[in-house]
Each structure stands twice: as C-alpha cells, then as structure tokens.
Motif scaffolding. Structure first.
Motif, short mmCIF file in Angstrom:
data_model
loop_
_atom_site.label_atom_id
_atom_site.label_comp_id
_atom_site.label_asym_id
_atom_site.label_seq_id
_atom_site.Cartn_x
_atom_site.Cartn_y
_atom_site.Cartn_z
N LEU A 291 37.98 30.36 28.06
CA LEU A 291 37.60 29.02 28.52
C LEU A 291 36.78 29.11 29.81
O LEU A 291 35.72 28.51 29.93
CB LEU A 291 38.86 28.17 28.78
N TYR A 292 37.31 29.84 30.77
CA TYR A 292 36.66 29.96 32.07
C TYR A 292 36.89 31.36 32.62
O TYR A 292 37.87 32.01 32.27
CB TYR A 292 37.27 28.96 33.07
N ILE A 293 36.00 31.78 33.48
CA ILE A 293 36.17 33.06 34.17
C ILE A 293 36.18 32.78 35.66
O ILE A 293 35.24 32.18 36.19
CB ILE A 293 35.04 34.03 33.78
N THR A 300 39.80 39.50 38.53
CA THR A 300 39.18 38.41 37.79
C THR A 300 40.22 37.79 36.88
O THR A 300 40.96 38.51 36.21
CB THR A 300 38.00 38.96 36.96
N PHE A 301 40.26 36.46 36.89
CA PHE A 301 41.15 35.78 35.95
C PHE A 301 40.33 35.30 34.76
O PHE A 301 39.37 34.54 34.94
CB PHE A 301 41.83 34.58 36.61
N ILE A 302 40.68 35.79 33.58
CA ILE A 302 40.05 35.32 32.36
C ILE A 302 40.98 34.24 31.80
O ILE A 302 42.09 34.54 31.34
CB ILE A 302 39.92 36.45 31.30
N ILE A 303 40.55 32.99 31.90
CA ILE A 303 41.40 31.88 31.44
C ILE A 303 41.06 31.61 29.98
O ILE A 303 39.90 31.32 29.65
CB ILE A 303 41.18 30.64 32.33
N VAL A 304 42.08 31.75 29.12
CA VAL A 304 41.85 31.64 27.67
C VAL A 304 42.63 30.46 27.09
O VAL A 304 43.48 29.88 27.78
CB VAL A 304 42.25 32.96 26.95
N ASP A 305 42.35 30.14 25.83
CA ASP A 305 43.05 28.99 25.23
C ASP A 305 44.41 29.33 24.64
O ASP A 305 45.17 28.45 24.27
CB ASP A 305 42.15 28.25 24.21
N GLY A 306 44.76 30.62 24.56
CA GLY A 306 46.12 31.02 24.15
C GLY A 306 47.00 31.11 25.38
O GLY A 306 46.50 31.33 26.49
N LEU A 336 39.61 44.59 37.90
CA LEU A 336 40.62 44.44 36.84
C LEU A 336 40.76 42.96 36.50
O LEU A 336 40.54 42.08 37.34
CB LEU A 336 41.96 45.00 37.31
N CYS A 337 41.15 42.70 35.26
CA CYS A 337 41.26 41.32 34.77
C CYS A 337 42.70 40.98 34.39
O CYS A 337 43.38 41.79 33.78
CB CYS A 337 40.42 41.15 33.50
N ASP A 338 43.09 39.75 34.73
CA ASP A 338 44.30 39.16 34.15
C ASP A 338 43.86 38.17 33.10
O ASP A 338 42.95 37.37 33.35
CB ASP A 338 45.11 38.40 35.22
N ASP A 348 52.60 32.61 33.04
CA ASP A 348 51.76 32.39 31.86
C ASP A 348 50.58 33.35 31.85
O ASP A 348 49.48 33.01 32.26
CB ASP A 348 51.26 30.94 31.82
N TYR A 349 50.86 34.56 31.42
CA TYR A 349 49.76 35.52 31.24
C TYR A 349 49.99 36.26 29.93
O TYR A 349 51.12 36.38 29.47
CB TYR A 349 49.68 36.51 32.41
N LEU A 350 48.91 36.71 29.34
CA LEU A 350 49.00 37.52 28.12
C LEU A 350 48.84 39.00 28.47
O LEU A 350 49.30 39.86 27.72
CB LEU A 350 47.95 37.08 27.11
N ALA A 351 48.17 39.28 29.57
CA ALA A 351 47.96 40.66 29.98
C ALA A 351 47.54 40.67 31.44
O ALA A 351 46.93 39.71 31.92
CB ALA A 351 46.88 41.30 29.12
#
Ligand SMILES: *Cc1c(COP(=O)(O)O)cnc(C)c1O
Length: 422
Positions: A291-293, A300-306, A336-338, A348-351
C-alpha cells in the motif's frame, strides 16, 4: 523440485502465475498448491509404508473443505478437535470411521454427535472426560471406542506455545496413571472400549530425538498394559513434524520412519499418525499488496494490505515466514524492511528486518509457508473480512473460499430495543 517457482521473473504456483490469480481476486488472499500437498502426503506414506499406518490429517492446520477433500481423495482420514471440524470433514467426504476426535475439552453435545456419527475413536485427555464419554455412550446405547492420550513428559524442543508433552502442559494423562485408568474402565465403565493409546508432544518439531523418547515410553506402556491383561490394538502417534520456515533443517522422513519401525515394528498394533503442518504448511502462500512505503532513517516500513488478523503466526509464535516479491528482479534495498499491516497494534507485522528489493506501491509480495495455521487462525479484528482462499491444481485455479463481506458480519449483530432510537 518445488511447486512454487519463478518462471522468468514471475512467481508461479504450479502452472499458474500469482499475477494471473491477482488479476481476478483482490489481495490479500491465500493460495495453495495441490501438487505439493499430495506430494507430502505420498512421501509420508511411502516413508512409513512398513507399518501401513492410517494418516489422519490434522484438519485444524487448514480446514478448508477443498483441502480436506484433497487429502480424502488420497485415502487420508482426519483428526478433528471440535464438532465444527467433524462436520467439515463429513461434508468434505471423509467417512466417520476414518475420523479421530481429539481435544482437551469436548462438550457432552460434541461427544454425543461424534458417537452418533460413528467416529473411529475419541482420544480422551482426562479421567472426568472418560466418565462423561461413558455416560453419553450409555444414554445412546452405544459403546465408545476410546484412546487414552498420555502425556509422556518429554520436551519437544519447540516454541513454548506449541509444546504439549510436558507434565506442566494441559494435555493428556500422566503416563504412569494409564494402568489405573485401564483397570477402572474395565471394572466400571461399561460403555467404553479402551484399547488404544495416543500421544502428541507438540508442533513444529525439528529434532527427532523427542519422538524417540516419547514413542519408547508409549511402547513400554503398551507392553506393561498387555502384561496386566489389557488389549491394546491401536496406537495413535500424533503429528508435529516440522517444516523449514527459515532454512532450518526439516526432519528427515526416513530417519523418522526408522525410529517408528524400530520401536513399533514388532508390537502388532495398528498405527495412526496425525500430521497437519507437514502436509499443508509449505503448500500455501499469503499474497499481499504494497500500500505504502515509509522510509525511516534506520529501516523501511513496507505497509501491505495483509495483516496479523490474516496471519497471526509472527505475532503469536514469533513465527518466521519468508517474504518474496511476486515479480522479481529489482535492486536490493540498502536498509532492512519490516513488512507491516494496517492494524492498530505494534505486533501487527508479517516479517521484520528483511532484505528486499526496491518495491513500489501496488507491487505484490508472497508470504511463504503460510498453508498451515494461516487462514485457519485468521480473525476479523479491526472489522477486516476473512480473506479468500484459492486452490491451484496444475494449470487451473479455483476460489475455494470467497471473501467474507462486511455486511455478513454486521448481520450477525443486533441493536437491543433500548437503543433503537438514534
Ligand atoms: C495440532 C495437533 C496435531 C497436528 O499438529 P501438527 O504440528 O500440525 O502436525 C496432531 N494431533 C493433535 C492431537 C493435535 O492437537
């Protein structure tokens, strides 16, 4: 050979590209490979063929009807832990006489339904439960086939929340009490047929040594009970075989079968196993969209829809899942990315702390090894509807659970009459 591969730079599950599925089904969604589930089932059966065990698929790992039927078509039975799972298995086509009913807290109505359906065996976990089963069976005029789940007090060396075979865990009956319980059942529980022991020491076992210790104890107890005059004709040896989430070495099936053959080869008992994760874990992906980076100074936070409601394992068990791009090939990011979801919880994180290529909004990511305890443990927290599930078979795919609608969950609720005016 894996069933989940890149072809050129595109991720495929069997003969279907993830992009193609995402073209008709909105993210996030789960998708599963039939070929991989079937291969795991056959590999296990092949490795254990000497004792010709029945494999009872532990439905709680992934209870989707189509997944259950996939195993049913291979000849599997099922291990269920609630009447809901029992009804699912019957609906998926597993005959009642190939269903084992386990679980520490079966209600009397669950026991009654299981007995009326004619399940193969109820595994009991406490003496009061055994008495309850006897009473329910008596009221129905039936004899209940029961297995005594013993707790061998063995450390499975897995995560604390999925260890079940230590005496401080709620599961099973202390091994040494078994002779007393068999005696008591023979003397006073007329509607119980107790000829079986069961054991399950935990989930995601990577080390086979705990199996050897627990299985030895079960075999010794079998001999002790027989010496006391009790018949033991069936042993249910549980599930728990681990998979490789993060380059760990998964247990070798041949070494597992050596242990089993060595300990049970001469015991003249029917054998059953109850694998869940091993059969379905690696066969599933959770596909999610960026959704957003959000680029921070340190990461870096990779914000996803899951989110954690769709896949709770990272939050609940510190579970690791590989994350890969559906379209591969970008430059590797320096930070590194979350990979995080939209839910209002820091958990609420997947990784976390992953190396990923440069990504853009709307790119797809696949969360690996999500076939077990993924969709099965999902919830609607934050009023997020349960996500779709897709089954792939060769070049075909099918939506095997559509997305729940928000309206469906609102429709379960009611405004009481004292709140009816706005
Ligand atoms: C959960 C469970 C299983 C399956 O465990 P996996 O680790 O998924 O193989 C088998 N038997 C019992 C009694 C269980 O509770």
């Amino acid at each position: 050979m894996s069933s989940i591969n890149y072809v050129n730079e595109e991720l495929f599950i069997e003969g279907v590209s993830i992009e193609a599925i995402a073209g008709s089904i909105e993210t996030p969604f789960y998708c599963y490979s039939t070929a991989l589930m079937v291969r795991r089932y056959r590999d296990l059966r092949e490795a254990l063929k000497l004792l010709k065990p029945t494999i009872y698929y532990a439905v709680k790992a992934n209870p989707n009807l189509a997944v259950v039927r996939t195993f049913s078509h291979q000849g599997a039975g099922a291990d269920v832990v609630s009447v809901g799972e029992l009804r699912r298995c019957l609906a998926a086509g597993i005959p009642a006489n190939k269903i084992v009913f386990a679980g520490v807290g079966k209600t009397r109505s669950e026991i009654s339904e299981a007995l009326k359906e004619g399940v193969f065996q109820l595994n009991v976990e406490s003496e009061p439960e055994l008495i309850a089963i006897n009473e329910v069976a008596e009221s129905l005029g039936l004899i209940a086939s029961v297995g005594l789940r013993v707790n061998p007090d063995v450390d499975a060396k897995t995560h604390a929340k999925i260890t079940t075979g230590l005496k401080e865990n709620k599961f099973g009956i202390e091994l040494d009490r078994a002779p007393y319980i068999f005696e008591n059942a023979a003397r006073s529980l007329e509607n119980i047929s107790l000829k079986s022991l069961s054991v399950h020491i935990g989930s995601q076992l990577l080390d086979l040594a705990p199996y050897r210790i627990a299985y030895r104890k079960v075999a010794e107890m079998t001999l002790r009970l027989r010496a006391l005059g009790f018949e033991i004709d069936h042993l249910d040896l549980g599930g728990g075989l681990g998979i490789s989430y993060n380059a760990e070495k998964a247990p070798d099936l041949n070494s597992f079968s050596e242990i089993v053959n060595d300990i049970f080869g001469d015991l003249d008992c029917k054998i059953g196993f109850e694998p869940g994760r091993y059969l379905v874990g690696d066969a599933g992906l959770l596909v999610t969209k960026v959704l957003y980076i959000k680029k921070g100074r340190d990461k870096t936070f990779i914000i996803v829809d899951g989110a954690m409601n769709d896949l709770i394992r990272p939050t609940l068990y510190e579970g690791y899942h590989g994350v890969i791009p559906v379209h591969r090939g970008g430059e590797i990011q320096t930070k590194l990315c979350d990979i995080v979801g939209p839910i209002c919880e820091s958990g609420d994180y997947l990784a976390q702390d992953r190396v990923l290529p440069e990504l853009n909004e709307n790119d797809l990511l696949a969360i690996k090894s999500a076939g077990a305890y993924g969709a099965a443990m999902s919830s609607t927290y934050n009023s997020r509807p349960l996500v779709p599930e897709v089954l792939v078979n060769g070049g075909e795919f099918c939506l095997i659970r559509r997305r729940q609608t928000v309206q469906e969950s609102i429709d379960l609720e009611k405004i009481p009459n004292w709140l009816e005016t706005d």
